[in-house]
Write an enzyme that holds these catalytic residues in place. Sequence first.
Site, PDB file in Angstrom:
ATOM      1  N   SER A 135      44.909 -53.350  38.183  1.00  0.00           N
ATOM      2  CA  SER A 135      44.107 -52.289  38.765  1.00  0.00           C
ATOM      3  C   SER A 135      45.007 -51.061  38.828  1.00  0.00           C
ATOM      4  CB  SER A 135      43.663 -52.719  40.169  1.00  0.00           C
ATOM      5  OG  SER A 135      43.006 -51.656  40.811  1.00  0.00           O
ATOM      6  N   LYS A 161      41.802 -52.104  34.788  1.00  0.00           N
ATOM      7  CA  LYS A 161      40.754 -51.508  35.629  1.00  0.00           C
ATOM      8  C   LYS A 161      41.250 -50.135  36.039  1.00  0.00           C
ATOM      9  CE  LYS A 161      39.729 -52.485  40.416  1.00  0.00           C
ATOM     10  NZ  LYS A 161      39.299 -53.536  41.362  1.00  0.00           N
ATOM     11  N   LYS A 163      40.762 -46.855  38.347  1.00  0.00           N
ATOM     12  CA  LYS A 163      40.097 -46.334  39.540  1.00  0.00           C
ATOM     13  C   LYS A 163      39.539 -44.963  39.179  1.00  0.00           C
ATOM     14  CE  LYS A 163      41.027 -49.431  42.783  1.00  0.00           C
ATOM     15  NZ  LYS A 163      39.993 -50.060  43.625  1.00  0.00           N
ATOM     16  N   ASP A 188      36.506 -48.797  38.632  1.00  0.00           N
ATOM     17  CA  ASP A 188      36.171 -49.115  40.030  1.00  0.00           C
ATOM     18  C   ASP A 188      36.088 -47.811  40.810  1.00  0.00           C
ATOM     19  OD1 ASP A 188      35.832 -50.133  42.574  1.00  0.00           O
ATOM     20  OD2 ASP A 188      37.739 -51.226  42.646  1.00  0.00           O
ATOM     21  N   GLU A 213      32.541 -51.104  38.795  1.00  0.00           N
ATOM     22  CA  GLU A 213      32.633 -51.791  40.085  1.00  0.00           C
ATOM     23  C   GLU A 213      32.279 -50.836  41.217  1.00  0.00           C
ATOM     24  OE1 GLU A 213      36.511 -53.527  40.601  1.00  0.00           O
ATOM     25  OE2 GLU A 213      36.145 -54.082  42.695  1.00  0.00           O
ATOM     26  N   ASP A 238      31.722 -55.247  44.840  1.00  0.00           N
ATOM     27  CA  ASP A 238      32.915 -55.643  45.585  1.00  0.00           C
ATOM     28  C   ASP A 238      32.567 -55.487  47.068  1.00  0.00           C
ATOM     29  OD1 ASP A 238      35.364 -55.688  46.946  1.00  0.00           O
ATOM     30  OD2 ASP A 238      36.395 -54.258  45.673  1.00  0.00           O
ATOM     31  N   LYS A 262      36.685 -61.621  46.851  1.00  0.00           N
ATOM     32  CA  LYS A 262      37.922 -61.523  47.631  1.00  0.00           C
ATOM     33  C   LYS A 262      37.707 -62.388  48.865  1.00  0.00           C
ATOM     34  CE  LYS A 262      38.897 -56.691  46.369  1.00  0.00           C
ATOM     35  NZ  LYS A 262      38.802 -55.278  46.830  1.00  0.00           N
ATOM     36  N   GLY A 290      41.828 -58.091  44.318  1.00  0.00           N
ATOM     37  CA  GLY A 290      43.115 -58.045  45.015  1.00  0.00           C
ATOM     38  C   GLY A 290      43.107 -56.942  46.045  1.00  0.00           C
TER      39      GLY A 290
HETATM   40  O1  OSB Z   1      38.607 -52.023  45.393  1.00  0.00           O
HETATM   41  O2  OSB Z   1      39.526 -53.631  44.423  1.00  0.00           O
HETATM   42  C1  OSB Z   1      39.602 -52.694  45.219  1.00  0.00           C
HETATM   43  C2  OSB Z   1      43.189 -52.306  46.533  1.00  0.00           C
HETATM   44  C3  OSB Z   1      42.940 -51.979  47.839  1.00  0.00           C
HETATM   45  C4  OSB Z   1      41.641 -51.851  48.263  1.00  0.00           C
HETATM   46  C5  OSB Z   1      40.586 -52.063  47.384  1.00  0.00           C
HETATM   47  C6  OSB Z   1      40.820 -52.422  46.062  1.00  0.00           C
HETATM   48  C7  OSB Z   1      42.141 -52.510  45.628  1.00  0.00           C
HETATM   49  C8  OSB Z   1      42.520 -52.800  44.257  1.00  0.00           C
HETATM   50  C9  OSB Z   1      43.918 -53.355  44.059  1.00  0.00           C
HETATM   51  O3  OSB Z   1      41.841 -52.544  43.282  1.00  0.00           O
HETATM   52  C10 OSB Z   1      44.007 -54.606  43.294  1.00  0.00           C
HETATM   53  C11 OSB Z   1      45.399 -55.183  43.385  1.00  0.00           C
HETATM   54  O4  OSB Z   1      45.705 -55.896  44.364  1.00  0.00           O
HETATM   55  O5  OSB Z   1      46.179 -54.922  42.480  1.00  0.00           O
HETATM   56 MG    MG Z   2      37.036 -52.797  44.186  1.00  0.00          MG
END
Ligand code: OSB
Ligand code: MG
Length: 369
Positions: A135, A161, A163, A188, A213, A238, A262, A290
């Site tokens: 991510s 992924k 952001k 995401d 996402e 999510d 999660k 994660g």
């Molecule tokens: O939306 O998936 C998410 C991290 C913190 C809060 C929300 C998210 C995330 C990540 C990180 O996308 C994923 C990782 O642990 O590498």
């Molecule tokens: Mg997410």
Amino acid sequence: MRLERAELRHIALPLLYPFETSFGLESEKHCVLVRLDCEGVTGWGECVAMNGPWYSEETTGTAWDILSNFLIPQVLGRDIDSAADLLQMLARVRGNNMARSALEGASLDALARSRGQSLAQLLGGERHEIESGVSIGIQPSPGALVATVERELAAGYRRAKLKIKPGADIEYVHAVRRVFPDAQLMVDANSAYTLDDVGHLRELDAFALTMIEQPLAYDDILDHATLAAQVETPICLDESIHSARDARHALNSGSCRIINIKAGRVGGLTEAVRIHDVCRERGVPVWCGGMLETNIGRAHNVALASLQGFTLPGDISASERYFADDIAYPGFTVSAQGTLTVPTTLGTGVEVDDQRLERVTQRRMVLVA
Ligand code: OSB
Ligand code: MG
């Protein structure tokens, strides 16, 4: 297995790479850890609530309060012989899924150890290797994002992924797709858009993304169905999914075609497995999300992702992407094929380094039966 002692720690660890999402920038990881001691075995759980209520309502502060005043007192001194036992004892407490999940996770680690099993075995996981993705936080420019994606794909990861948020979306994704025409890419949004943005989000259809996402509100299910009917790219939820019931509702309404699971968000590994089961019955792919976990939470995620229905690469990356000095060892490494190995040793398969833990502890509390 009698629960004799519980310990809470609030820890703070600097992140190697500050992580930017549509809801803010994180440069230090804060979390609450739960240690349980039960007749000679120790189990650890990690609460994924962030310092502030940016991802969900829960925070390290609310989790501390709920764990110390409500959840742990329900179970201290009692016998826990299955996850069902534990969840029964906690049933009076509503919500607070991340706090509940940390306690459930610690209990299941201890339970697996007391039975001579790995956590993956206890959950019914069958995979020995899991597919790993990364991510990637919002970068200062499309060029910086391309360089980051290049580094991660070279390390072996199966998918990236990205952001996104308004102002850092179409142009950024386009730049990455131009340079990596065949890479498995997804985005995401962490709830950064509304239904007014449907036309804008449709532009993402040009980039062959595996999914978008959580584009809309963190607590929405039905508007996502309206959006899903107007974009070609599959929607993945999510933030909106807190239970197997939510998963059913979302799938029945056509709100998503994929679910990010999660354990923290859904109240624990048991509920996470239920969501996995609901999706598997319907042929809906799931993957493990994660929350920038330490190796404790990461090991719980790896165990979960070893179940058969986790057919897409998750956000479980190598430990070295997160912290210089993690508090538990051994860390997870990514193979050249983009996989992580599921531990076969007892419980989570990771052990806490007491000295490192002590150095990063901001607050500690012990509760005894
Ligand atoms: O939306 O998936 C998410 C991290 C913190 C809060 C929300 C998210 C995330 C990540 C990180 O996308 C994923 C990782 O642990 O590498
Ligand atoms: Mg997410």
